[in-house]
Design an enzyme around this catalytic site. Structure first.
Site, PDB file in Angstrom:
ATOM      1  N   SER A   1       3.955  -2.085  10.167  1.00 38.72           N
ATOM      2  CA  SER A   1       5.417  -2.137  10.315  1.00 38.72           C
ATOM      3  C   SER A   1       6.025  -3.483   9.922  1.00 38.72           C
ATOM      4  O   SER A   1       6.994  -3.936  10.530  1.00 38.72           O
ATOM      5  CB  SER A   1       5.826  -1.740  11.742  1.00 38.72           C
ATOM      6  OG  SER A   1       5.390  -0.426  12.039  1.00 38.72           O
TER       7      SER A   1
ATOM      8  N   GLU B   1      -4.943  -4.868  10.659  1.00 38.32           N
ATOM      9  CA  GLU B   1      -3.915  -3.842  10.833  1.00 38.32           C
ATOM     10  C   GLU B   1      -4.165  -3.094  12.136  1.00 38.32           C
ATOM     11  O   GLU B   1      -4.980  -2.159  12.174  1.00 38.32           O
ATOM     12  CB  GLU B   1      -3.972  -2.836   9.676  1.00 38.32           C
ATOM     13  CG  GLU B   1      -3.701  -3.426   8.318  1.00 38.32           C
ATOM     14  CD  GLU B   1      -3.165  -2.378   7.348  1.00 38.32           C
ATOM     15  OE1 GLU B   1      -2.087  -2.607   6.822  1.00 38.32           O
ATOM     16  OE2 GLU B   1      -3.820  -1.336   7.156  1.00 38.32           O
TER      17      GLU B   1
ATOM     18  N   LYS C   1       0.102   4.277  -0.183  1.00 34.76           N
ATOM     19  CA  LYS C   1      -0.523   5.469   0.414  1.00 34.76           C
ATOM     20  C   LYS C   1      -0.311   6.659  -0.535  1.00 34.76           C
ATOM     21  O   LYS C   1      -0.309   6.469  -1.747  1.00 34.76           O
ATOM     22  CB  LYS C   1       0.018   5.708   1.820  1.00 34.76           C
ATOM     23  CG  LYS C   1      -0.087   4.429   2.671  1.00 34.76           C
ATOM     24  CD  LYS C   1       0.136   4.617   4.120  1.00 34.76           C
ATOM     25  CE  LYS C   1      -0.025   3.279   4.833  1.00 34.76           C
ATOM     26  NZ  LYS C   1       0.078   3.374   6.279  1.00 34.76           N
TER      27      LYS C   1
ATOM     28  N   GLY D   1       2.964   2.417  10.679  1.00 33.46           N
ATOM     29  CA  GLY D   1       3.903   3.532  10.507  1.00 33.46           C
ATOM     30  C   GLY D   1       4.658   3.906  11.765  1.00 33.46           C
ATOM     31  O   GLY D   1       5.289   4.954  11.831  1.00 33.46           O
TER      32      GLY D   1
ATOM     33  N   ASN E   1       0.859  -1.184   0.000  1.00 35.25           N
ATOM     34  CA  ASN E   1       0.000   0.000   0.000  1.00 35.25           C
ATOM     35  C   ASN E   1       0.897   1.237   0.000  1.00 35.25           C
ATOM     36  O   ASN E   1       1.501   1.559   1.014  1.00 35.25           O
ATOM     37  CB  ASN E   1      -0.893  -0.031   1.259  1.00 35.25           C
ATOM     38  CG  ASN E   1      -1.704   1.244   1.416  1.00 35.25           C
ATOM     39  OD1 ASN E   1      -1.777   2.066   0.503  1.00 35.25           O
ATOM     40  ND2 ASN E   1      -2.312   1.421   2.585  1.00 35.25           N
TER      41      ASN E   1
ATOM     42  N   HIS F   1      -9.409   1.078   5.160  1.00 35.18           N
ATOM     43  CA  HIS F   1      -8.094   1.288   5.795  1.00 35.18           C
ATOM     44  C   HIS F   1      -8.284   2.252   6.977  1.00 35.18           C
ATOM     45  O   HIS F   1      -9.094   3.180   6.903  1.00 35.18           O
ATOM     46  CB  HIS F   1      -7.102   1.861   4.777  1.00 35.18           C
ATOM     47  CG  HIS F   1      -5.705   1.860   5.313  1.00 35.18           C
ATOM     48  ND1 HIS F   1      -5.233   2.832   6.169  1.00 35.18           N
ATOM     49  CD2 HIS F   1      -4.691   0.977   5.146  1.00 35.18           C
ATOM     50  CE1 HIS F   1      -3.981   2.549   6.493  1.00 35.18           C
ATOM     51  NE2 HIS F   1      -3.625   1.426   5.888  1.00 35.18           N
TER      52      HIS F   1
ATOM     53  N   GLU G   1      -6.680   4.695   7.970  1.00 38.86           N
ATOM     54  CA  GLU G   1      -6.513   6.120   7.652  1.00 38.86           C
ATOM     55  C   GLU G   1      -7.783   6.685   7.008  1.00 38.86           C
ATOM     56  O   GLU G   1      -8.132   7.843   7.204  1.00 38.86           O
ATOM     57  CB  GLU G   1      -5.282   6.307   6.741  1.00 38.86           C
ATOM     58  CG  GLU G   1      -3.994   6.116   7.538  1.00 38.86           C
ATOM     59  CD  GLU G   1      -2.828   5.550   6.743  1.00 38.86           C
ATOM     60  OE1 GLU G   1      -2.833   5.644   5.505  1.00 38.86           O
ATOM     61  OE2 GLU G   1      -1.904   4.995   7.380  1.00 38.86           O
TER      62      GLU G   1
END
Ligand code: 13P
Length: 250
Positions: free
Chosen positions: A212, A167, A11, A173, A9, A95, A97
């Site tokens: 990560s 996730e 992003k 991140g 991904n 996701h 985010e």
């Protein structure tokens, strides 16, 4: 037997030059089949470039989101058929985010999942808890709520053409990976949840871990019974790093 899927991904990263270099590097590094499926998720503007470089290769591609409407007055949005037009096989939905920064609710994610499937795309449904929720022992409740929203709308059979990605938000991140034991426990919970509705789907569905993932921790994660690959952010942006995850699978 479930094949491992390593998905990148990207992003909101990339440029034409970077996409060219990254994809050429990945193509060179995956010429030899090793039993691992690879997919990349570039930002929308680079899907055409991905299609022209990856067509007829071992690497598939998809988009990071979609609008559930087929067409119409939705300025700034992209429909399922547009993604198909650019050869996408997959699309990420839900996701964290998207959920946190752009306010996508469980119901909204369920609509996107349904629209993706209807159009012939394979949705990758992302679920996961925040650090606060984990510390409050709410991990299973949160993951269950996020899965139920989709299961109740699309039904369990829909998952014969879908992927789930666990996730944990606190691992995204941050460099802080869930331990293989922590991840496996949640993956087993997710698979059990499917098994309570349909044993065959539960046995077939791929459940990816994201947060990560890198070349050093991938082998240990992917060796766990219910971890069928990874959804990789940062480490998918460099040829060497992404290939080291693919090649970590034995
Ligand atoms: P990182 O691998 O950068 O933690 O990102 C994970 C992720 O959000 C993939 O969707």
């Amino acid at each position: 037997m479930r094949r491992i899927l390593v998905a990148g991904n990207w992003k909101m990263h990339g440029s034409r030059a970077m996409v060219q270099e990254l994809l050429e590097g990945l193509l060179a590094g995956t010429e030899r089949e090793n039993g691992v499926d690879m997919a990349v998720f570039p930002p929308y503007p680079y899907l055409a470039q991905a299609q022209s470089l990856l067509e007829n290769s071992n690497i598939t591609w998809g988009a990071q989101n979609l609008n559930p409407a087929p067409k119409g007055a939705h300025t700034g949005e992209v429909s399922p058929s547009m993604l198909l037009d650019f050869g996408c096989r997959y699309v990420l939905v839900g996701h964290s985010e998207r959920r946190t920064i752009y306010g996508e609710s469980d119901e909204n994610v369920a609509d996107r999942f349904d629209a993706a499937l209807e159009a012939g795309l394979e949705p990758i449904l992302c679920v996961g808890e925040t650090l606060e929720e984990r510390e409050d022992n709410l991990t299973e409740a949160v993951v269950e709520r996020q899965l139920d929203a989709v299961l109740n709308q699309s039904g369990v059979a829909a998952f014969s053409r879908a992927v789930v990605a666990y996730e944990p938000v606190w691992a995204i991140g941050t460099g802080k990976t869930a331990s293989p034991e922590q991840a496996q426990a949640v993956h087993a919970f997710i698979r059990d949840k499917f098994a309570s509705r349909d044993d065959i789907i539960a046995g077939q569905i791929r459940i990816l871990y994201g947060g990560s993932v890198n070349g050093s921790n991938a082998a240990d994660l992917f060796a766990r019974e219910d971890i069928d690959g990874g959804l990789v952010g940062g480490a998918s942006l460099k040829v060497e790093d992404f290939l080291s995850i693919r090649n970590a699978v034995v």
